[in-house]
Scaffold this motif. Structure first.
Motif, PDB file in Angstrom:
ATOM      1  N   ALA A   1     -22.490 126.431  38.864  1.00 52.11           N
ATOM      2  CA  ALA A   1     -23.899 125.799  38.902  1.00 52.11           C
ATOM      3  C   ALA A   1     -24.170 124.916  36.900  1.00 52.11           C
ATOM      4  O   ALA A   1     -24.430 124.081  37.271  1.00 52.11           O
ATOM      5  N   LYS A   2     -24.038 125.908  36.732  1.00 51.88           N
ATOM      6  CA  LYS A   2     -24.403 125.525  34.608  1.00 51.88           C
ATOM      7  C   LYS A   2     -23.050 124.981  34.532  1.00 51.88           C
ATOM      8  O   LYS A   2     -23.253 123.967  33.868  1.00 51.88           O
ATOM      9  N   THR A   3     -22.371 124.109  34.983  1.00 46.34           N
ATOM     10  CA  THR A   3     -20.674 123.457  34.386  1.00 46.34           C
ATOM     11  C   THR A   3     -21.415 121.927  35.589  1.00 46.34           C
ATOM     12  O   THR A   3     -21.460 120.778  35.080  1.00 46.34           O
ATOM     13  N   GLU A   4     -22.234 121.660  36.903  1.00 47.27           N
ATOM     14  CA  GLU A   4     -23.074 120.849  37.183  1.00 47.27           C
ATOM     15  C   GLU A   4     -23.720 120.686  36.135  1.00 47.27           C
ATOM     16  O   GLU A   4     -24.164 119.266  36.200  1.00 47.27           O
ATOM     17  N   MET A   5     -24.749 121.395  35.961  1.00 45.49           N
ATOM     18  CA  MET A   5     -26.405 120.756  34.665  1.00 45.49           C
ATOM     19  C   MET A   5     -25.532 120.145  34.046  1.00 45.49           C
ATOM     20  O   MET A   5     -26.404 119.783  33.854  1.00 45.49           O
ATOM     21  N   GLU A   6     -24.690 120.669  33.549  1.00 49.12           N
ATOM     22  CA  GLU A   6     -24.533 120.331  32.013  1.00 49.12           C
ATOM     23  C   GLU A   6     -23.463 118.663  31.857  1.00 49.12           C
ATOM     24  O   GLU A   6     -23.812 118.453  30.995  1.00 49.12           O
ATOM     25  N   LYS A   7     -23.662 118.388  32.925  1.00 53.00           N
ATOM     26  CA  LYS A   7     -23.412 117.029  33.450  1.00 53.00           C
ATOM     27  C   LYS A   7     -24.267 116.213  33.418  1.00 53.00           C
ATOM     28  O   LYS A   7     -24.716 114.280  33.072  1.00 53.00           O
ATOM     29  N   LEU A   8     -25.685 117.155  33.695  1.00 55.40           N
ATOM     30  CA  LEU A   8     -27.029 115.775  33.802  1.00 55.40           C
ATOM     31  C   LEU A   8     -27.740 115.775  32.518  1.00 55.40           C
ATOM     32  O   LEU A   8     -27.591 116.816  31.331  1.00 55.40           O
ATOM     33  N   LYS A   9     -28.013 113.962  32.539  1.00 56.41           N
ATOM     34  CA  LYS A   9     -29.543 114.054  31.421  1.00 56.41           C
ATOM     35  C   LYS A   9     -31.214 114.776  31.659  1.00 56.41           C
ATOM     36  O   LYS A   9     -31.471 113.779  32.556  1.00 56.41           O
ATOM     37  N   LEU A  10     -31.239 115.691  31.873  1.00 58.37           N
ATOM     38  CA  LEU A  10     -32.389 116.753  32.268  1.00 58.37           C
ATOM     39  C   LEU A  10     -33.356 115.694  31.535  1.00 58.37           C
ATOM     40  O   LEU A  10     -34.785 115.343  32.155  1.00 58.37           O
ATOM     41  N   GLY A  11     -33.332 115.564  30.046  1.00 58.41           N
ATOM     42  CA  GLY A  11     -34.606 115.504  29.302  1.00 58.41           C
ATOM     43  C   GLY A  11     -35.199 114.155  30.242  1.00 58.41           C
ATOM     44  O   GLY A  11     -36.428 113.329  29.968  1.00 58.41           O
ATOM     45  N   ASP A  12     -34.502 113.027  31.107  1.00 58.30           N
ATOM     46  CA  ASP A  12     -34.760 111.923  31.473  1.00 58.30           C
ATOM     47  C   ASP A  12     -35.121 111.418  32.515  1.00 58.30           C
ATOM     48  O   ASP A  12     -35.542 110.349  33.005  1.00 58.30           O
ATOM     49  N   MET A  13     -35.141 112.889  33.718  1.00 56.92           N
ATOM     50  CA  MET A  13     -35.074 112.790  34.963  1.00 56.92           C
ATOM     51  C   MET A  13     -36.529 113.210  35.048  1.00 56.92           C
ATOM     52  O   MET A  13     -37.009 113.151  34.425  1.00 56.92           O
ATOM     53  N   THR A  14     -36.804 111.976  36.229  1.00 59.15           N
ATOM     54  CA  THR A  14     -38.142 112.605  36.799  1.00 59.15           C
ATOM     55  C   THR A  14     -37.914 113.523  38.330  1.00 59.15           C
ATOM     56  O   THR A  14     -36.324 113.691  38.006  1.00 59.15           O
ATOM     57  N   THR A  15     -38.916 113.480  38.606  1.00 62.66           N
ATOM     58  CA  THR A  15     -39.332 114.973  39.742  1.00 62.66           C
ATOM     59  C   THR A  15     -38.132 114.377  40.647  1.00 62.66           C
ATOM     60  O   THR A  15     -37.826 115.679  41.102  1.00 62.66           O
ATOM     61  N   GLU A  16     -38.427 113.690  40.933  1.00 67.84           N
ATOM     62  CA  GLU A  16     -37.489 113.191  42.482  1.00 67.84           C
ATOM     63  C   GLU A  16     -35.697 113.379  42.638  1.00 67.84           C
ATOM     64  O   GLU A  16     -35.312 114.233  43.173  1.00 67.84           O
ATOM     65  N   GLU A  17     -35.939 112.934  41.092  1.00 63.87           N
ATOM     66  CA  GLU A  17     -34.549 113.588  40.507  1.00 63.87           C
ATOM     67  C   GLU A  17     -33.582 114.725  40.562  1.00 63.87           C
ATOM     68  O   GLU A  17     -33.053 115.112  40.830  1.00 63.87           O
ATOM     69  N   ILE A  18     -34.399 115.579  39.926  1.00 60.74           N
ATOM     70  CA  ILE A  18     -34.893 116.548  39.857  1.00 60.74           C
ATOM     71  C   ILE A  18     -34.429 117.665  40.923  1.00 60.74           C
ATOM     72  O   ILE A  18     -33.616 118.842  41.109  1.00 60.74           O
ATOM     73  N   VAL A  19     -34.471 117.283  41.734  1.00 60.04           N
ATOM     74  CA  VAL A  19     -35.020 117.788  43.077  1.00 60.04           C
ATOM     75  C   VAL A  19     -34.045 118.233  43.869  1.00 60.04           C
ATOM     76  O   VAL A  19     -33.209 118.570  44.467  1.00 60.04           O
ATOM     77  N   LYS A  20     -33.662 116.633  43.806  1.00 64.06           N
ATOM     78  CA  LYS A  20     -32.137 115.805  44.557  1.00 64.06           C
ATOM     79  C   LYS A  20     -31.446 116.499  43.638  1.00 64.06           C
ATOM     80  O   LYS A  20     -29.842 117.337  45.058  1.00 64.06           O
ATOM     81  N   ASN A  21     -30.785 116.741  42.566  1.00 64.73           N
ATOM     82  CA  ASN A  21     -29.856 117.214  41.916  1.00 64.73           C
ATOM     83  C   ASN A  21     -30.062 118.685  42.201  1.00 64.73           C
ATOM     84  O   ASN A  21     -28.969 119.875  42.092  1.00 64.73           O
ATOM     85  N   ALA A  22     -30.882 119.033  42.104  1.00 65.20           N
ATOM     86  CA  ALA A  22     -30.894 120.821  42.178  1.00 65.20           C
ATOM     87  C   ALA A  22     -30.962 121.152  43.852  1.00 65.20           C
ATOM     88  O   ALA A  22     -29.397 122.227  44.417  1.00 65.20           O
ATOM     89  N   GLY A  23     -30.826 120.449  45.311  1.00 62.06           N
ATOM     90  CA  GLY A  23     -30.521 120.795  46.400  1.00 62.06           C
ATOM     91  C   GLY A  23     -29.408 120.230  46.249  1.00 62.06           C
ATOM     92  O   GLY A  23     -28.324 121.328  47.135  1.00 62.06           O
ATOM     93  N   LYS A  24     -28.153 119.784  45.725  1.00 64.38           N
ATOM     94  CA  LYS A  24     -26.880 119.103  45.770  1.00 64.38           C
ATOM     95  C   LYS A  24     -26.181 120.347  44.483  1.00 64.38           C
ATOM     96  O   LYS A  24     -25.741 120.799  45.183  1.00 64.38           O
ATOM     97  N   ILE A  25     -27.051 121.038  44.276  1.00 63.85           N
ATOM     98  CA  ILE A  25     -25.800 121.795  43.446  1.00 63.85           C
ATOM     99  C   ILE A  25     -26.145 123.353  43.894  1.00 63.85           C
ATOM    100  O   ILE A  25     -25.037 123.933  44.360  1.00 63.85           O
TER     101      ILE A  25
END
Length: 262
Positions: free
Chosen positions: A182-206
């Protein structure tokens, strides 16, 4: 454990010759056997997502939940021993209520109520967890606690407390069986720029991507969210966001499976 630790793991108050406290190591092992828990902090909110392993088809859907409400804008997700986690949740709720009772008595009604700042709550809970690593009459809690909140002044906040009582603030964190994946997948994301919808979708994907179908066939996705989209209120398993995360996760899982078949 190595032979150098023989006889030094009977008490949480005793160090081994190489400077380790084996009871804390054992507590961390209990966390590693738990379903994966992740948290993502975007620019407008925080999402907690849990891979809740279904050990019996006879359980109700909400049995053994691993996400909890502490206060109206604060929530917790736990990885590790469920009973230990529920006890720590109760401690966090008591601290939040004590703070509210102490400070709101001095506030005018027009100013509204005042919830505990997350940093203060984390400090108090982590001190409580750490105290259980100091005495031979008790054992460390076999649980990792992830705490999230959002308010207008401080924005999104996210902390994780380890079984040792150590805590850090995070942009994203994970615990449980597939923590490293999970950490490996999360390190690929630019979290500071992501909207709520984007982090929800990425959470589900991970969560869907790190789930091991060979070891644990059945699981349920649990999701909670707090942020600007929820008007600062912590929500557990809101249907809109839960469906969005599940659909994104299932789509990502199908893409991975099709890539592996090629």
């Amino acid at each position: 454990m190595s032979s150098i630790g023989t006889g030094y793991d009977l008490s949480a108050s005793q160090f081994s010759p190489d400077g380790r406290v084996f009871q804390i190591d054992y507590a961390s092992k209990a966390v590693e056997k738990s379903g994966t828990v992740i948290a993502l902090r975007g620019k407008d909110g925080v999402v907690l997502a849990v891979e809740k392993i279904v050990t019996s088809k006879l359980y109700e859907d909400d049995a053994a939940t691993r996400v909890f409400t502490v206060d109206k804008n604060i929530g917790i997700a736990i990885a590790g021993l469920h009973a230990d986690g529920r006890y720590i949740v109760d401690i966090a709720r008591q601290e939040a209520q004590n703070y509210r009772s102490q400070w709101n008595a001095n506030l005018d009604f027009e100013k509204g109520d005042r919830t505990i700042p997350l940093k203060i709550l984390v400090e108090r809970v982590s001190a409580y967890i750490h105290a259980y690593t100091l005495y031979s009459a008790v054992r460390p809690f076999g649980v990792t606690v992830i705490i999230a909140s959002w308010n207008q002044e401080d924005g999104p906040q996210l902390y994780k407390i380890e079984p040792s009582g150590t805590y850090f603030g995070y942009l994203a964190c994970a615990s449980g069986k597939a923590k490293q994946q999970a950490k490996t997948e999360m390190e690929k994301l630019k979290l500071g720029d992501m909207t709520t919808e984007e982090i929800v979708k990425n959470a589900g994907k991970i969560i869907y991507q790190v789930h091991d179908e060979l070891k644990d066939k059945d699981f349920r996705l649990e999701l909670s969210i707090v942020g600007k989209e929820t008007n600062g209120l912590y929500q557990m398993n809101p249907e809109k966001w839960l469906n969005m995360a599940s659909e994104a996760g299932q789509a990502a899982k199908m893409d991975d499976d099709s890539d592996n078949d090629i």
